[in-house]
Design an enzyme around this catalytic site. Structure first.
Site, PDB file in Angstrom:
ATOM      1  N   SER A  79       0.825  -1.490   0.165  1.00 17.70           N
ATOM      2  CA  SER A  79       0.082   0.629  -0.010  1.00 17.70           C
ATOM      3  C   SER A  79       0.575   1.230   0.096  1.00 17.70           C
ATOM      4  O   SER A  79       0.264   2.414  -0.283  1.00 17.70           O
ATOM      5  CB  SER A  79      -0.618   0.359   1.367  1.00 17.70           C
ATOM      6  OG  SER A  79      -0.507  -0.497   2.447  1.00 17.70           O
TER       7      SER A  79
ATOM      8  N   GLY B 156       2.521  -6.680   5.931  1.00 16.12           N
ATOM      9  CA  GLY B 156       1.519  -7.850   6.338  1.00 16.12           C
ATOM     10  C   GLY B 156       2.583  -8.298   7.292  1.00 16.12           C
ATOM     11  O   GLY B 156       2.537  -9.228   7.214  1.00 16.12           O
TER      12      GLY B 156
ATOM     13  N   ASP C 202       5.493  -0.595  15.636  1.00 17.93           N
ATOM     14  CA  ASP C 202       6.218  -1.104  14.190  1.00 17.93           C
ATOM     15  C   ASP C 202       6.962   0.570  14.353  1.00 17.93           C
ATOM     16  O   ASP C 202       6.576   1.294  14.260  1.00 17.93           O
ATOM     17  CB  ASP C 202       5.158  -0.527  12.981  1.00 17.93           C
ATOM     18  CG  ASP C 202       3.917  -2.001  13.165  1.00 17.93           C
ATOM     19  OD1 ASP C 202       4.528  -2.955  14.094  1.00 17.93           O
ATOM     20  OD2 ASP C 202       3.721  -2.085  11.851  1.00 17.93           O
TER      21      ASP C 202
ATOM     22  N   ARG D 216       6.863   5.284  16.590  1.00 16.57           N
ATOM     23  CA  ARG D 216       5.527   4.926  17.107  1.00 16.57           C
ATOM     24  C   ARG D 216       6.048   4.403  18.320  1.00 16.57           C
ATOM     25  O   ARG D 216       5.120   4.102  19.305  1.00 16.57           O
ATOM     26  CB  ARG D 216       5.245   3.492  16.529  1.00 16.57           C
ATOM     27  CG  ARG D 216       3.448   3.132  16.284  1.00 16.57           C
ATOM     28  CD  ARG D 216       3.088   2.793  15.240  1.00 16.57           C
ATOM     29  NE  ARG D 216       2.534   1.678  15.619  1.00 16.57           N
ATOM     30  CZ  ARG D 216       1.419   0.096  14.576  1.00 16.57           C
ATOM     31  NH1 ARG D 216       2.062   1.267  13.362  1.00 16.57           N
ATOM     32  NH2 ARG D 216       1.266  -0.516  14.740  1.00 16.57           N
TER      33      ARG D 216
ATOM     34  N   ASP E 146       3.300  -3.979  19.789  1.00 18.34           N
ATOM     35  CA  ASP E 146       3.494  -3.904  18.316  1.00 18.34           C
ATOM     36  C   ASP E 146       4.021  -2.215  17.076  1.00 18.34           C
ATOM     37  O   ASP E 146       2.702  -1.233  16.843  1.00 18.34           O
ATOM     38  CB  ASP E 146       2.048  -3.498  17.598  1.00 18.34           C
ATOM     39  CG  ASP E 146       1.917  -3.916  16.102  1.00 18.34           C
ATOM     40  OD1 ASP E 146       2.193  -4.032  15.873  1.00 18.34           O
ATOM     41  OD2 ASP E 146       1.043  -2.979  15.810  1.00 18.34           O
TER      42      ASP E 146
HETATM   43 CA    CA Z   1       2.535  -4.272  12.982  1.00 19.48          CA
END
Ligand code: CA
Ligand code: CA
Length: 490
Positions: A175, A191, A319, A340, A317
């Site tokens: 994307s 993904g 990222d 993040r 998570d």
């Molecule tokens: Ca992630």
């Protein structure tokens, strides 16, 4: 009224350039300075999103009015995270469900559209969005939710070439906007929530033919390709088994889902990498390179020159895909990244040396700070979600509160840098989550998390905050609070 006149003048400027040649490497390299076009994601491959134009300023912006609007249309209307690119008076903008539109930049009139035929069973983890296209020669090139690349003729919308990146049934999608770097088309993959293997690929933008691939999970082999498409080994990324236990590196995540930036002076492309898979960090003791990192790749060789990992052994998570924006600091090329995980990093763009690191959100629970000598975070072990195997039934580990939430101190919405003020402008969010771990095993094409969560607000009066940040001092120079998150989606 006066601003309408201005928009007409800008329009004429674009029309006058309609005889301009096809997009060249030289034009892409000077994109940040050329004000008659926008050739790359980030308004220049460095990603500064800075315009030297002076007409729109603090005094005139209140009088800015829309010249036209365009609807992406129909029941397919979903999240919109695309940045348009503009050349020869044509605007190319991608929409949801892998669609791209060519518009007359002056009038908004649709010139053509391309709707990618998507198969059943695509697995975009987080909405069916696209973030933009790349321009090269007479082509406009974008990535699709079934992990393909499509190059179209800028004038006609005819497909000139189409190439598969990977298997959508294994959770791969794409994307991000591709970036053109020294005559190569660079792309990442999405993904990470399905246990894909993150990587960066370089192709010939004219034909789509592969030039090299570089995995962003330690242990995987990189390849290079000759003119006939023959593939040869080009060295393993890192050392197999060094930062991952057992076979977990084989489905290690570290997806490069937000794409990359490029600085022609360093010759390096900078890609952020997402979470290691699965989310349950107790299954993968170690740093899990190169997840949650910035990876700098020499575009000529396809080798990782340096990496910096923001969150070793990520359990939240976090990222680290956020864009690495390079800038000139008195002759030295530095890069800034609002991660993040809540910390802002300033790194020497040539060699990866950590120059500065500081929080850009007000509440961070997982670490107390970054050790500038070692470059590593001072982690708070009790603020990591607990190991499910240590719980009484083995099914749910201790839930903890974490700030930021996995949605991040900043997510995909890009920041900007001004060489005039020497400040970064960061769309930040203050929120937290309750998070816990669960047992999980890898199954092709299935979500690979081993975690559950509930998002929590932190403040009564705001979530979002646009912040002007000084990379030298780490100070928030000003901020503008917003009760909703700063997020350009839905
Ligand atoms: Ca992630
Ligand atoms: Ca430009």
């Amino acid at each position: 009224m006066r601003m309408k006149m201005l928009s007409v003048l800008v329009t004429l400027g674009l029309a006058a350039m309609s005889a301009q040649a096809v997009v060249t490497d030289k034009m892409i390299e000077s994109d940040a300075k050329s004000t008659g076009d926008v050739l790359s994601w980030g308004v220049g491959t460095e990603g500064q999103r800075y315009s030297p134009l002076k007409q729109v300023n603090a005094n005139t912006i209140a009088r800015l009015t829309p010249a036209w609007s365009f609807s992406f249309g129909g029941e397919k209307q979903r999240g919109q995270e695309s940045q348009p690119v503009i050349h020869n008076g044509k605007m190319f903008v991608t929409g949801s469900y892998s669609r791209i539109f060519a518009l007359d930049a002056a009038t908004g009139k649709k010139l053509w559209k391309y709707e990618h035929r998507l198969p059943e069973g695509i697995m975009p983890c987080c909405d069916v969005i696209n973030r933009g296209a790349a321009l090269y020669g007479n082509l406009v090139i974008f990535a699709t939710l079934d992990a393909q690349l499509v190059a179209l003729n800028q004038d006609t919308g005819e497909v000139e070439w189409k190439e598969k990146i990977d298997d959508y049934a294994a959770g791969y999608s794409a994307s991000a906007a591709p970036v053109i770097a020294n005559g190569l088309l660079l792309t990442g993959v999405s993904g990470g929530e399905f246990g894909v293997v993150g990587r960066v690929e370089a192709r010939n933008p004219k034909t789509g033919a592969m030039v090299w691939s570089r995995p962003t999970v330690e242990g995987h082999m990189g390849y290079k390709y000759d003119d006939k498409g023959n593939k040869t080994e080009n060295g393993i990324s890192g050392t197999t088994g060094k930062s991952w236990p057992g076979d977990l590196w084989k489905t290690g995540g570290a997806a490069t889902w937000l794409g990359g930036t490029y600085n022609a002076k360093t010759g390096l492309a900078y890609f952020g990498t997402g979470n290691p898979a699965p989310w349950n960090s107790h299954l993968r003791k170690g740093d899990n390179l190169y997840s949650c990192s910035t990876v700098a790749i020499d575009v000529k060789t396809g080798q990782i020159v340096w990496h910096y990992q923001g969150t070793p052994n990520d359990g939240w998570d976090f990222d680290g895909v956020n864009e690495f924006v390079t800038y000139d600091d008195g002759g030295k090329i530095l890069g800034g990244k609002a991660d993040r995980n809540g910390f802002f990093y300033v790194i020497d763009a040539k060699n990866g040396h950590l120059e500065n690191a500081f929080p850009f959100v007000k509440k961070i629970t997982w670490a107390t700070g970054i050790d500038l000598k070692t470059g590593r975070p001072n982690m708070v072990p009790e603020n990591r979600p607990g190991d499910p195997t240590a719980s009484s039934d083995g099914k749910k580990g201790n839930a903890i509160f974490s700030a930021p939430s996995f949605l991040g101190g900043k997510n995909q919405m890009p920041m900007a840098y001004s060489p005039d003020t020497k400040l970064f402008y960061v769309p930040a969010n203050e929120w937290g989550m309750e998070i816990w771990n669960e047992p999980i095993t890898y199954k092709k094409g299935a979500a690979y998390l081993g975690a559950g969560f509930t998002i929590k607000t932190i403040n009564d009066d705001y979530i979002g905050a646009m912040r002007a940040i000084d990379p030298k001092t780490g100070k928030i120079v000003w901020e503008s609070k917003n009760n909703a998150p700063l997020w350009v989606v839905c």
